[in-house]
Design a protein around this motif. Structure first.
Motif, PDB file in Angstrom:
ATOM      1  N   UNK A  43       0.846  -1.200   0.000  1.00  0.00           N
ATOM      2  CA  UNK A  43       0.000   0.000   0.000  1.00  0.00           C
ATOM      3  C   UNK A  43       0.883   1.252   0.000  1.00  0.00           C
ATOM      4  N   UNK A  44       1.942   1.242   0.791  1.00  0.00           N
ATOM      5  CA  UNK A  44       2.866   2.382   0.808  1.00  0.00           C
ATOM      6  C   UNK A  44       3.543   2.538  -0.553  1.00  0.00           C
ATOM      7  N   UNK A  45       3.866   1.430  -1.204  1.00  0.00           N
ATOM      8  CA  UNK A  45       4.466   1.501  -2.545  1.00  0.00           C
ATOM      9  C   UNK A  45       3.487   2.134  -3.523  1.00  0.00           C
ATOM     10  N   UNK A  46       2.249   1.721  -3.471  1.00  0.00           N
ATOM     11  CA  UNK A  46       1.229   2.270  -4.369  1.00  0.00           C
ATOM     12  C   UNK A  46       1.083   3.779  -4.181  1.00  0.00           C
ATOM     13  N   UNK A  47       1.121   4.235  -2.926  1.00  0.00           N
ATOM     14  CA  UNK A  47       0.884   5.643  -2.616  1.00  0.00           C
ATOM     15  C   UNK A  47       2.137   6.521  -2.698  1.00  0.00           C
ATOM     16  N   UNK A  48       3.305   5.922  -2.808  1.00  0.00           N
ATOM     17  CA  UNK A  48       4.572   6.672  -2.726  1.00  0.00           C
ATOM     18  C   UNK A  48       4.774   7.619  -3.903  1.00  0.00           C
ATOM     19  N   UNK A  49       5.205   8.826  -3.559  1.00  0.00           N
ATOM     20  CA  UNK A  49       5.640   9.789  -4.570  1.00  0.00           C
ATOM     21  C   UNK A  49       7.096   9.516  -4.961  1.00  0.00           C
ATOM     22  N   UNK A  50       7.820   8.871  -4.051  1.00  0.00           N
ATOM     23  CA  UNK A  50       9.226   8.552  -4.262  1.00  0.00           C
ATOM     24  C   UNK A  50       9.547   7.284  -3.484  1.00  0.00           C
ATOM     25  N   UNK A  51      10.328   6.415  -4.100  1.00  0.00           N
ATOM     26  CA  UNK A  51      10.776   5.182  -3.446  1.00  0.00           C
ATOM     27  C   UNK A  51      12.288   5.266  -3.292  1.00  0.00           C
ATOM     28  N   UNK A  52      12.772   4.944  -2.100  1.00  0.00           N
ATOM     29  CA  UNK A  52      14.206   4.915  -1.818  1.00  0.00           C
ATOM     30  C   UNK A  52      14.557   3.458  -1.511  1.00  0.00           C
ATOM     31  N   UNK A  53      15.584   2.940  -2.172  1.00  0.00           N
ATOM     32  CA  UNK A  53      15.997   1.554  -1.940  1.00  0.00           C
ATOM     33  C   UNK A  53      17.471   1.551  -1.554  1.00  0.00           C
ATOM     34  N   UNK A  54      17.759   0.896  -0.426  1.00  0.00           N
ATOM     35  CA  UNK A  54      19.132   0.824   0.057  1.00  0.00           C
ATOM     36  C   UNK A  54      19.580  -0.601   0.301  1.00  0.00           C
ATOM     37  N   UNK A  55      20.872  -0.822   0.144  1.00  0.00           N
ATOM     38  CA  UNK A  55      21.468  -2.125   0.388  1.00  0.00           C
ATOM     39  C   UNK A  55      22.895  -1.934   0.882  1.00  0.00           C
ATOM     40  N   UNK A  56      23.468  -3.011   1.352  1.00  0.00           N
ATOM     41  CA  UNK A  56      24.861  -3.017   1.760  1.00  0.00           C
ATOM     42  C   UNK A  56      25.703  -3.480   0.576  1.00  0.00           C
ATOM     43  N   UNK A  57      26.991  -3.188   0.654  1.00  0.00           N
ATOM     44  CA  UNK A  57      27.903  -3.562  -0.419  1.00  0.00           C
ATOM     45  C   UNK A  57      28.530  -4.909  -0.106  1.00  0.00           C
ATOM     46  N   UNK A  58      28.353  -5.834  -1.023  1.00  0.00           N
ATOM     47  CA  UNK A  58      28.902  -7.177  -0.899  1.00  0.00           C
ATOM     48  C   UNK A  58      30.059  -7.313  -1.880  1.00  0.00           C
ATOM     49  N   UNK A  59      30.993  -8.180  -1.584  1.00  0.00           N
ATOM     50  CA  UNK A  59      32.083  -8.446  -2.518  1.00  0.00           C
ATOM     51  C   UNK A  59      33.439  -8.322  -1.864  1.00  0.00           C
ATOM     52  N   UNK A  60      34.449  -8.618  -2.649  1.00  0.00           N
ATOM     53  CA  UNK A  60      35.830  -8.515  -2.205  1.00  0.00           C
ATOM     54  C   UNK A  60      36.170  -7.029  -2.077  1.00  0.00           C
ATOM     55  N   UNK A  61      37.101  -6.718  -1.203  1.00  0.00           N
ATOM     56  CA  UNK A  61      37.390  -5.327  -0.822  1.00  0.00           C
ATOM     57  C   UNK A  61      37.507  -4.361  -1.998  1.00  0.00           C
ATOM     58  N   UNK A  62      38.281  -4.679  -3.026  1.00  0.00           N
ATOM     59  CA  UNK A  62      38.493  -3.711  -4.100  1.00  0.00           C
ATOM     60  C   UNK A  62      37.969  -4.151  -5.459  1.00  0.00           C
ATOM     61  N   UNK A  63      37.256  -5.272  -5.552  1.00  0.00           N
ATOM     62  CA  UNK A  63      36.655  -5.645  -6.830  1.00  0.00           C
ATOM     63  C   UNK A  63      35.482  -6.593  -6.583  1.00  0.00           C
ATOM     64  N   UNK A  64      34.598  -6.645  -7.556  1.00  0.00           N
ATOM     65  CA  UNK A  64      33.457  -7.534  -7.454  1.00  0.00           C
ATOM     66  C   UNK A  64      32.337  -7.044  -6.558  1.00  0.00           C
TER      67      UNK A  64
END
Length: 141
Positions: A43-64
């Motif tokens: 319901x919040x997605x339907x009504x949203x004027x803006x959606x913000x999506x966040x995640x953490x960074x996965x992978x090896x320190x300097x690549x991938x």
């Protein structure tokens, strides 16, 4: 204006950022709902004027590097016609996490209009910058 903030978190940092963003938006007079990627408030997605999506960074320190648990992000509901901003949290180097996250959301139909990588050690400053950018997008046209 109404904002839905969706997050994927491993250690709690990205979740904390999501709630900090919501709190700051509320202080500025906007409605903000926070949902984990596994239980999106439709319901919040339907009504949203803006959606913000966040995640953490996965992978090896300097690549991938890429979005953490990307398979969950690929299963998000479709977001046709929704403006979206992405963010990622990282410890050392975000690599191409933001670009990869934006691509996932475009595949879900979102119109990605911005993003920010937020260093875990500077969470408050990063959230403040992201909120500043969000507020600029939430100005009524």
């Amino acid at each position: 204006m109404k904002v839905l903030i969706i997050y994927e978190s491993l250690t709690g940092t990205t979740r904390r950022a999501a709630f900090m963003i919501a709190e700051r938006l509320y202080e500025e007079g906007h409605e903000a709902v926070v949902s984990p990627v596994t239980h999106v408030d439709l319901q919040a997605l339907k009504e949203a004027d803006l959606v913000v999506v966040g995640t953490w960074t996965d992978g090896i320190v300097f690549f991938g590097q890429g979005p953490g648990r990307a398979e969950r992000l690929r299963r998000l509901p479709v977001m046709y016609g929704k403006r979206c901003v992405v963010y990622c949290t990282y410890a050392i180097d975000p690599g191409h996490t933001l670009e990869k996250l934006a691509d996932i959301l475009r595949d879900r139909g979102a119109d990605v209009v911005g993003g920010l990588a937020i260093r875990r050690g500077a969470l408050e400053e990063g959230v403040e910058e992201l909120v500043r950018r969000l507020l600029a997008l939430l100005v009524p046209a």
